[in-house]
Design an enzyme around this catalytic site. Structure first.
Site, PDB file in Angstrom:
ATOM      1  N   ASP A 170      40.048  39.588  34.759  1.00 14.32           N
ATOM      2  CA  ASP A 170      40.475  40.589  33.780  1.00 14.32           C
ATOM      3  C   ASP A 170      41.527  39.976  32.865  1.00 14.32           C
ATOM      4  O   ASP A 170      42.320  39.146  33.305  1.00 14.32           O
ATOM      5  CB  ASP A 170      41.044  41.836  34.468  1.00 14.32           C
TER       6      ASP A 170
ATOM      7  N   TYR B 255      49.108  46.387  25.943  1.00 17.74           N
ATOM      8  CA  TYR B 255      49.200  46.915  27.320  1.00 17.74           C
ATOM      9  C   TYR B 255      50.612  46.787  27.869  1.00 17.74           C
ATOM     10  O   TYR B 255      51.113  47.695  28.534  1.00 17.74           O
ATOM     11  CB  TYR B 255      48.200  46.211  28.237  1.00 17.74           C
TER      12      TYR B 255
ATOM     13  N   ARG C  57      30.482  47.796  36.214  1.00 21.54           N
ATOM     14  CA  ARG C  57      30.127  48.986  36.973  1.00 21.54           C
ATOM     15  C   ARG C  57      28.729  49.521  36.752  1.00 21.54           C
ATOM     16  O   ARG C  57      28.256  50.336  37.533  1.00 21.54           O
ATOM     17  CB  ARG C  57      31.148  50.102  36.693  1.00 21.54           C
TER      18      ARG C  57
ATOM     19  N   ARG D 280      32.566  47.348  45.156  1.00 18.25           N
ATOM     20  CA  ARG D 280      33.799  48.080  44.842  1.00 18.25           C
ATOM     21  C   ARG D 280      34.094  49.191  45.845  1.00 18.25           C
ATOM     22  O   ARG D 280      35.253  49.598  45.995  1.00 18.25           O
ATOM     23  CB  ARG D 280      33.727  48.651  43.422  1.00 18.25           C
TER      24      ARG D 280
ATOM     25  N   ARG E 111      30.981  42.652  29.678  1.00 18.00           N
ATOM     26  CA  ARG E 111      30.955  43.520  30.862  1.00 18.00           C
ATOM     27  C   ARG E 111      29.613  43.511  31.579  1.00 18.00           C
ATOM     28  O   ARG E 111      29.231  44.505  32.209  1.00 18.00           O
ATOM     29  CB  ARG E 111      31.343  44.960  30.506  1.00 18.00           C
TER      30      ARG E 111
HETATM   31  O1  CP3 Z   1      32.662  40.982  30.976  1.00 16.44           O
HETATM   32  C1  CP3 Z   1      32.571  40.817  32.195  1.00 16.44           C
HETATM   33  O2  CP3 Z   1      31.662  41.295  32.881  1.00 16.44           O
HETATM   34  C2  CP3 Z   1      33.611  39.944  32.881  1.00 16.44           C
HETATM   35  C3  CP3 Z   1      34.742  40.591  33.431  1.00 16.44           C
HETATM   36  C4  CP3 Z   1      35.729  41.343  32.558  1.00 16.44           C
HETATM   37  C5  CP3 Z   1      36.422  42.501  33.036  1.00 16.44           C
HETATM   38  N1  CP3 Z   1      37.347  42.853  32.120  1.00 16.44           N
HETATM   39  C6  CP3 Z   1      36.166  43.143  34.330  1.00 16.44           C
HETATM   40  C7  CP3 Z   1      36.627  44.517  34.543  1.00 16.44           C
HETATM   41  C8  CP3 Z   1      36.225  41.063  31.291  1.00 16.44           C
HETATM   42  C9  CP3 Z   1      35.809  39.993  30.310  1.00 16.44           C
HETATM   43  C10 CP3 Z   1      37.269  42.019  31.028  1.00 16.44           C
HETATM   44  C11 CP3 Z   1      38.081  42.014  29.797  1.00 16.44           C
HETATM   45  C12 CP3 Z   1      38.993  43.126  29.539  1.00 16.44           C
HETATM   46  N2  CP3 Z   1      39.762  43.829  30.428  1.00 16.44           N
HETATM   47  C13 CP3 Z   1      39.310  43.612  28.252  1.00 16.44           C
HETATM   48  C14 CP3 Z   1      38.742  43.069  26.976  1.00 16.44           C
HETATM   49  C15 CP3 Z   1      37.359  43.545  26.774  1.00 16.44           C
HETATM   50  C16 CP3 Z   1      37.263  44.957  26.328  1.00 16.44           C
HETATM   51  O3  CP3 Z   1      36.689  45.763  27.069  1.00 16.44           O
HETATM   52  O4  CP3 Z   1      37.784  45.247  25.253  1.00 16.44           O
HETATM   53  C17 CP3 Z   1      40.238  44.663  28.388  1.00 16.44           C
HETATM   54  C18 CP3 Z   1      40.811  45.492  27.273  1.00 16.44           C
HETATM   55  C19 CP3 Z   1      40.523  44.782  29.769  1.00 16.44           C
HETATM   56  C20 CP3 Z   1      41.473  45.724  30.399  1.00 16.44           C
HETATM   57  C21 CP3 Z   1      40.801  46.623  31.353  1.00 16.44           C
HETATM   58  N3  CP3 Z   1      40.318  46.246  32.592  1.00 16.44           N
HETATM   59  C22 CP3 Z   1      40.539  48.010  31.215  1.00 16.44           C
HETATM   60  C23 CP3 Z   1      40.898  48.835  29.992  1.00 16.44           C
HETATM   61  C24 CP3 Z   1      39.913  48.441  32.374  1.00 16.44           C
HETATM   62  C25 CP3 Z   1      39.534  49.855  32.785  1.00 16.44           C
HETATM   63  C26 CP3 Z   1      38.490  50.441  31.953  1.00 16.44           C
HETATM   64  C27 CP3 Z   1      37.146  49.765  32.093  1.00 16.44           C
HETATM   65  O5  CP3 Z   1      36.587  49.399  31.061  1.00 16.44           O
HETATM   66  O6  CP3 Z   1      36.690  49.624  33.218  1.00 16.44           O
HETATM   67  C28 CP3 Z   1      39.737  47.303  33.204  1.00 16.44           C
HETATM   68  C29 CP3 Z   1      39.076  47.278  34.515  1.00 16.44           C
HETATM   69  C30 CP3 Z   1      37.895  46.361  34.650  1.00 16.44           C
HETATM   70  N4  CP3 Z   1      37.817  45.078  34.191  1.00 16.44           N
HETATM   71  C31 CP3 Z   1      36.693  46.661  35.350  1.00 16.44           C
HETATM   72  C32 CP3 Z   1      35.890  45.504  35.289  1.00 16.44           C
HETATM   73  C33 CP3 Z   1      34.549  45.295  35.922  1.00 16.44           C
HETATM   74  C34 CP3 Z   1      36.380  47.961  36.084  1.00 16.44           C
HETATM   75  C35 CP3 Z   1      37.192  48.005  37.313  1.00 16.44           C
HETATM   76  C36 CP3 Z   1      36.566  48.852  38.379  1.00 16.44           C
HETATM   77  O7  CP3 Z   1      35.682  48.362  39.076  1.00 16.44           O
HETATM   78  O8  CP3 Z   1      37.009  50.010  38.538  1.00 16.44           O
END
Ligand code: CP3
Length: 345
Positions: free
Chosen positions: A75, A152, A30, A39, A26
């Site tokens: 994602d 999911y 954010r 965003r 990540r």
């Molecule tokens: O790591 C990075 O910076 C690269 C991008 C990336 C995102 N999601 C961007 C994202 C990666 C590698 C992921 C993987 C991901 N997505 C996982 C596995 C990693 C982990 O955290 O366990 C999972 C379970 C998800 C599913 C997901 N996507 C969730 C649960 C959420 C909401 C909660 C949260 O952590 O933000 C997302 C949204 C998401 N994915 C955001 C980002 C930058 C935030 C979205 C926003 O801007 O509101």
């Protein structure tokens, strides 16, 4: 021997490096004010689906910190959208699946669309990022692992107890295995396409598999992971196999496959690596919440983890899970610098 352009890939192959490589899950998210500014003007899915913007977000942390790898901005749940289940990222709510998969009939009803066509925007993002990086650091692609994707699909959202997921597993094992086999196929095809487009390593996120005990992992997950990771191994790039809460599953995850096993902060990195043995590398494992401590405390934690790795080739420094949104930006810089300074050989 190595520098920022080769450190990460060398460590994935368990070759010696001048310093321990570091990147953060990540890192393109954010906690970065530049990301929040983007965003404010674009939805999350819109960012993912617009290669020029997704490439820009991928590069944000590379411009700010001397991390040793970029991770594609996308994602793990994007692959679910072409299945026709209705994926949305609701404000403040995280991801939501409008039509969850709860029965064998639901599994049979999933749309089957070639992933390289449906997710062509991800492949274009990879190509753009590779051009812009010009070899400065490698690009990591990624995909969700079948269990975490299934959680999911079946729950319809994030979950605490995985009641629907485990119910399907226990009550309709044939439907469960059909679902897992399908998700494994999709994952392999998605990773093949990412590597074809230029991803130089891949991470499989099995973020929530730690909710299973070892017997259930062996029966309901391992055969699918072994098949997927076996196919992916032939693509010729290092594979990081990541999960959280997996202290009881590490040997099984290693047996499933992957060159590097991701560790969260609940395990001691040295003990975990001893259990896994020298044929795999490890990635981790600082507690993301440690980044809320003052920089000198962060530095001590980094030193402790590096000491547990003991200079063994094959350690990729990372957090045990993703950077939290409220993390101070300067503390992210402090971790990256501390890893490089304290591991210099
Ligand atoms: O790591 C990075 O910076 C690269 C991008 C990336 C995102 N999601 C961007 C994202 C990666 C590698 C992921 C993987 C991901 N997505 C996982 C596995 C990693 C982990 O955290 O366990 C999972 C379970 C998800 C599913 C997901 N996507 C969730 C649960 C959420 C909401 C909660 C949260 O952590 O933000 C997302 C949204 C998401 N994915 C955001 C980002 C930058 C935030 C979205 C926003 O801007 O509101």
């Amino acid at each position: 021997m190595s520098d920022a352009s080769t450190r990460f890939l060398r460590a994935c192959r368990r070759e010696p490096t001048d310093r321990t490589p570091v990147w953060l899950m990540r890192q393109a998210g954010r906690f970065l004010p530049e990301y929040r500014a983007l965003r404010a003007r674009h939805g999350f899915l819109e960012l993912c689906k617009t290669p020029a913007l997704a490439a820009e977000v991928t590069l944000l942390p590379i411009r700010r910190f001397p991390v040793d790898a970029a991770i594609l901005f996308a994602d793990i749940l994007l692959v679910l959208e072409p299945m026709g289940v209705g994926l949305e990222f609701a404000k403040g709510d995280g991801p939501v699946i409008a039509r969850p998969v709860r029965t064998g009939a639901d599994v049979a009803g999933l749309a089957r669309v070639p992933v390289d066509t449906a997710l062509a925007f991800v492949l274009e993002t990879i190509a753009r990022v590779r051009t812009e990086l010009a070899g400065r650091v490698p690009l990591i692609g990624f995909a969700g692992a079948p269990f975490t994707l299934a959680s999911y699909l079946v729950e319809g959202r994030g979950s605490r107890h995985y009641v629907h997921t485990k119910s399907l597993m226990y009550r309709e094992p044939a439907a469960w295995h059909t679902l897992m086999a399908h998700l494994a196929d999709v994952t392999v095809e998605y990773v093949r396409a990412q590597v074809g487009a230029g991803a130089q390593a891949v991470q499989l996120f099995d973020s929530w598999v730690g909710c299973l005990g070892p017997d259930d992992y062996r029966e309901y997950v391992l055969p699918h992971m072994r098949r997927a990771l076996g196919a992916i191994a032939a693509f010729g790039v290092p594979v990081i196999h990541f999960g959280t809460g997996t202290g009881a599953l590490l040997e099984l995850m290693r047996d499933a496959g992957g060159d590097v096993i991701g560790l969260d902060w609940r395990v001691d990195l040295g003990d975990a690596w001893d259990r896994l043995g020298p044929r795999v590398g490890v990635q981790g494992n600082l507690d993301p919440v440690a980044l809320f401590a003052p920089p000198d405390a962060i530095r001590r934690q980094v030193a402790r983890i590096l000491a547990r790795a003991g200079g063994r080739p094959g350690h990729v420094f990372n957090l045990g899970h993703g950077v939290l949104p409220e993390t101070p930006v300067e503390h992210v810089a402090a971790v990256v610098d501390a890893v490089h300074e304290l591991s210099a050989r």
